[in-house]
Design a protein around this motif. Structure first.
Motif, short mmCIF file in Angstrom:
data_model
loop_
_atom_site.label_atom_id
_atom_site.label_comp_id
_atom_site.label_asym_id
_atom_site.label_seq_id
_atom_site.Cartn_x
_atom_site.Cartn_y
_atom_site.Cartn_z
N PRO A 114 52.65 58.90 23.09
CA PRO A 114 52.77 58.03 23.97
C PRO A 114 52.10 56.73 23.79
N GLY A 115 52.17 55.49 23.86
CA GLY A 115 51.31 54.51 23.88
C GLY A 115 52.09 53.06 23.46
N VAL A 116 51.37 52.27 22.49
CA VAL A 116 52.05 50.89 22.34
C VAL A 116 51.82 50.80 20.84
N ALA A 117 52.73 49.80 20.09
CA ALA A 117 52.46 49.23 18.95
C ALA A 117 51.96 47.56 18.97
N LEU A 118 51.12 47.32 18.28
CA LEU A 118 50.80 45.77 18.40
C LEU A 118 50.96 45.10 16.86
N ALA A 119 51.47 44.08 17.26
CA ALA A 119 51.54 43.38 15.85
C ALA A 119 51.39 41.94 16.15
N GLY A 120 50.60 41.33 15.32
CA GLY A 120 50.22 40.03 15.33
C GLY A 120 48.64 39.85 15.44
N VAL A 121 48.31 38.78 16.49
CA VAL A 121 46.91 38.30 16.43
C VAL A 121 46.56 38.78 17.72
N ILE A 122 45.14 39.13 17.84
CA ILE A 122 44.67 39.33 19.11
C ILE A 122 43.33 38.57 19.39
N GLU A 138 41.54 34.92 21.93
CA GLU A 138 41.20 34.40 23.11
C GLU A 138 42.75 34.22 23.95
N SER A 139 43.56 33.68 23.20
CA SER A 139 44.86 33.17 23.75
C SER A 139 45.69 34.55 24.25
N THR A 140 45.74 35.61 23.51
CA THR A 140 46.52 36.78 23.50
C THR A 140 45.84 38.06 24.43
N ARG A 141 44.62 38.05 24.21
CA ARG A 141 43.88 39.08 24.82
C ARG A 141 44.09 39.40 26.06
N PRO A 142 44.37 38.37 27.28
CA PRO A 142 44.26 38.91 28.52
C PRO A 142 45.73 39.64 28.71
N ASP A 150 39.72 39.20 17.05
CA ASP A 150 38.43 38.91 17.42
C ASP A 150 37.77 40.13 17.78
N ALA A 151 36.18 39.76 17.94
CA ALA A 151 35.29 40.70 18.21
C ALA A 151 35.65 41.26 19.69
N ASP A 152 35.83 40.42 20.60
CA ASP A 152 36.32 40.98 21.87
C ASP A 152 37.66 41.80 21.99
N GLY A 153 38.42 41.51 20.85
CA GLY A 153 39.94 42.50 20.55
C GLY A 153 39.34 43.78 20.30
N LEU A 154 38.34 43.71 19.43
CA LEU A 154 37.99 44.82 18.84
C LEU A 154 37.40 45.86 19.84
N ARG A 155 36.86 45.33 20.67
CA ARG A 155 36.21 46.05 21.90
C ARG A 155 37.33 46.42 22.68
N LEU A 156 38.10 45.91 22.97
CA LEU A 156 39.23 46.13 23.89
C LEU A 156 40.22 47.32 23.26
N LEU A 157 40.41 47.16 21.94
CA LEU A 157 41.09 48.34 21.43
C LEU A 157 40.31 49.63 21.25
N ILE A 201 35.62 47.54 12.88
CA ILE A 201 35.17 48.54 13.67
C ILE A 201 33.93 49.40 13.58
N GLU A 202 33.81 49.66 12.31
CA GLU A 202 32.45 50.53 11.85
C GLU A 202 31.33 49.65 11.91
N SER A 203 31.54 48.49 11.39
CA SER A 203 30.15 47.61 11.42
C SER A 203 29.88 47.34 12.76
N ALA A 204 30.71 47.23 13.61
CA ALA A 204 30.34 46.80 15.04
C ALA A 204 29.83 47.75 16.02
N GLY A 205 29.70 49.13 15.29
CA GLY A 205 29.37 50.25 16.01
C GLY A 205 30.25 50.92 17.03
N LEU A 206 31.58 50.63 16.88
CA LEU A 206 32.57 50.90 18.08
C LEU A 206 33.20 52.34 17.40
N ALA A 207 33.25 52.74 16.06
CA ALA A 207 33.84 53.85 15.66
C ALA A 207 33.46 55.17 16.63
N ARG A 208 32.25 54.93 16.83
CA ARG A 208 31.55 56.36 17.76
C ARG A 208 31.88 56.30 19.21
#
Length: 313
Positions: A220-228, A230-234, A261-268, A295-302
């Motif tokens: 269960p979940g979702v598939a995302l396609a395209g750009v994440i 400022e306009s699509t993130r909300p 974008d960076a905020d999109g990475l954090r959201l994912l 994702i790794e370089s931003a320290g989010l992989a852990r």
């Protein structure tokens, strides 16, 4: 979706599509949308169940309505749904939404007769148009064909004849034939697939041309396609927040993400964060090398509970 597939919300009169499923939630989501859209369009819905009663079918579909996630402004759950609610129980009481069992529909003469069944459908369509409906939506569960009732060995012939009827006539009708992969083997499904114009799939939760978010059901979940961005993130955040509360393990298929974008990475990577409760997990599936590196370089992989499944090279 593949070229021979349509989202259920894009179906038109004249379509004869198949639904191959191995997940009951997927089937319920698609059929609830099909029935709901038909009521809104002023079309008569004829649902042919394998064996269960009208009340059971209604309860099953109402469960999909209750469980539907909140989506962005351009998807299910947005202003259109709120402004135009559908009362399926009332539609059933008024004869707008009719449920019959396969035995009632196809074995009135004591055996399954492909031509007789086609004639019955044609009569039903004509009657609905006389009654003032703008068209007819037919939905059929096909498991009855495995019950060895007299004549059901001709079910394949019936599907071919039905497809020809849709292809050669300007019918004010559409149809979805439902096949459970847990009951039909691959060879049989390949034969049945050839008897349909294509497949039907679930509607997108959100699609603004830049980002498309569609449900996946196993896992269960979702598939995302395209750009994440400022306009699509909300909208993405709204969908993910709703979906994440419904499962202990959430899968995000990000194979179609072209930029984030960076905020999109954090959201994912935080879509199923610890604030949603203990023992929850998040799988990022189809992670492209560049996205994985970011994702790794931003320290989010852990992040706690996060698993990353790279895209095949």
């Amino acid at each position: 979706m593949s070229l021979n597939s349509k989202a259920v919300g894009s179906m038109q009169l004249g379509d004869h599509l198949c639904l191959f499923f191995d997940n009951d939630e997927e089937r319920r989501s698609i059929m609830a949308a099909y029935v709901r859209d038909g009521v809104r369009a002023g079309q008569k819905i004829i649902y042919i169940s394998d064996a269960v009663t009208a009340t059971e079918v209604l309860d099953w579909l109402l469960g999909a309505e209750r469980d539907a996630p909140v989506a962005g402004p351009d998807g299910p759950g947005g202003p259109g749904d709120a402004a135009d609610p559908v009362d399926l129980a009332a539609a059933m009481e008024e004869g707008h939404f009719v449920v019959r069992t396969a035995e009632e529909t196809f074995l009135a003469s004591g055996r399954f007769d492909p031509q007789g069944s086609l004639d019955l459908m044609a009569t039903e369509i004509d009657l609905a148009l006389v009654q003032g409906y703008s068209g007819v939506r037919i939905a059929g569960e096909a498991r009855f064909s495995l019950r060895r009732w007299p004549g059901t060995e001709q079910h394949g012939d019936f599907e071919r004849m039905l497809d020809e009827m849709f292809m050669t006539n300007d019918l004010k009708a559409m149809a979805i034939c439902q096949f459970d992969r847990r009951w039909f083997d691959a060879e049989r499904l390949a034969e049945l697939e050839a008897c349909h114009m294509g497949h039907v799939g679930a509607d997108a939760y959100y699609d603004d041309g830049s980002l498309r978010i569609t449900p996946i059901f196993s896992p269960p979940g979702v598939a995302l396609a395209g750009v994440i961005d400022e306009s699509t993130r909300p909208a993405a955040e709204k969908v993910l927040e709703s979906v994440a509360t419904r499962t202990n393990l959430l899968c995000l298929d990000v194979g179609g993400v072209t930029d984030c974008d960076a905020d999109g990475l954090r959201l994912l990577t935080r879509a199923d964060g610890p604030e949603r409760g203990p023992n929850r997990g998040l799988l990022l599936r189809g992670v492209a090398p560049r996205l994985g590196e970011r994702i790794e370089s931003a320290g989010l992989a852990r992040a706690s509970g996060l698993a990353i499944d790279p895209a095949p090279r």
